[in-house]
Design an enzyme around this catalytic site. Sequence first.
Site: not given
Ligand SMILES: *Cc1c(COP(=O)(O)O)cnc(C)c1O
Length: 395
Positions: A202, A104, A52, A177
Amino acid sequence: MDPNQLHPESIAAQALGWVDEKTRAITPPIHLSSTFLRDPDNQYRSGRVYARADNPAFDQAEALLARLEQGSHALLFASGMAAATAAFLALSPGDHVLAPKVMYWSLRNWLMNFATHWGLQVELVEMSDPAAVQAAIRPGKTKLVWVETPANPLWTVTDIAATAAIARAAGARLAVDSTVASPVLTQPLALGADLVMHAATKYLGGHSDLIAGALVSRANDDYWQRIRAVRAQVGATLGSFEAWLLLRGMRTLFLRVRQASASAQRIAEHFAKHRHVEAVLYPGLSDAAGHAVAARQMQGGFGGMLSLRVKAGAHTTAQAGAQGGEAAAIATAAHVELWKRATSLGGTESLIEHRASVEGAGTPAPADLLRLSVGIEDAGDLIADLEQALARARA
Ligand SMILES: *Cc1c(COP(=O)(O)O)cnc(C)c1O
C-alpha cells in the site's frame, strides 16, 4: 551533519543516504543471487548462506523502515498477509490473542479459520474501547493484542498508548497494523507498541505495482527471533525486484501520504453534509467518534482512506438484487470516470469500491458503503468526479 538529527523526510528521500561501495551508485543494485560463497575453512563470515533467509536486496529497505518506525529491526515479507500471519505463527498453540471486530477482512478470516485450527484462542473485541480490551484480556494467558488503526473499512481509531498499557500490564505484546497511517502519520512503537506491521503493498510501495509486507520490532528478543525463523522456514520471502521497487517507493512516502491526507480531508468535508450522502466515515472530521484520539496519535493528517455511505435514490435501478443505499452505492461506483473501481489502497491513483461486495457474508461493512483510497490527483478533480457519479447514479 549528524545523521541522527536529520528529519525523517530527509532520511526517506535518500533512503538513508546509502551508496553502493563498489560502484558509487546512488541507487542500489538488485541482488538476485539465491546463494552465497562459503569460506574455504567452511565458515560463512559474510553472514549470508541462502537467500530465503538472508537476502542483501532487503538490507536497505529494512534499515530505512526500522529507522522511520523508530524500531530496532525490520523484516520484509512476501505480502502484508505473510507479515501479519508470521506475528501469530511465532506464538504457541494454546495462546490467547485479542483482535479487533473491525479489521482487515482477509486477516480476520485467517484468524478465525486457520489460526484457530492451528490452536490459537482468538477473541474478537471492540478494540477502540479500552474498557472492552481490559475486560477481555487474560493476564498471563493473552500473549498478543492486535490493533489496526485507522481500521478497515469504517476507519475506527484505537488509542495505541492506552491499549499498549493494558497489554503490558497483562504480560501481552501489542502489535499494530499501521498500514493506513504509515510511519508518516503515526509511530506506534513510540506510543508503546512492541511490533508494527505494514502491508507494504500500500503506502510504502505506493504505486500499486508490488505485493510486499513488513514487520518492525521494538526489541531484538526471542519473539523477534521466532518471527525471523517463521519467515525463513515458511518461506514467506519477498523477491529481490519487489524489495528494490519498495525502496524506490519509500523515497517519496512523505510527499504522497501528505498529499493523500490533505485531499482526503477536503473530500470528507465536502461530502459530510451532502444531500446524496448519509455519512462520511473519516477520523479527520471533528465529529468522528475517534477524532480526539486520532488528533493525539496522528501527526500531519488523518490518512488517505475514508468511506461514504450513500443515500438511497428514488430512481436508482436495483442491480443484481441490491436496493436502496446499496444500489445507489454500486451505481455511484459504476459512474466514476477518474476514480478507478478496484480494491487495495495507498497508490498514486484514487480507488473506489463497494466494500460489502468484496468482503461477502458476515462483513461489518454497511451495504451502502463505498471505500475510497485517495491518491495524489488534484482534489478538485476527485470531488467533481464523485459529484457527477452520485448525480448520475440517481438520474
Ligand atoms: C492490504 C492490507 C493487508 C494485507 O496486505 P497484502 O499485501 O495484501 O497481503 C493487511 N492489512 C491492511 C490494513 C491492508 O490494507
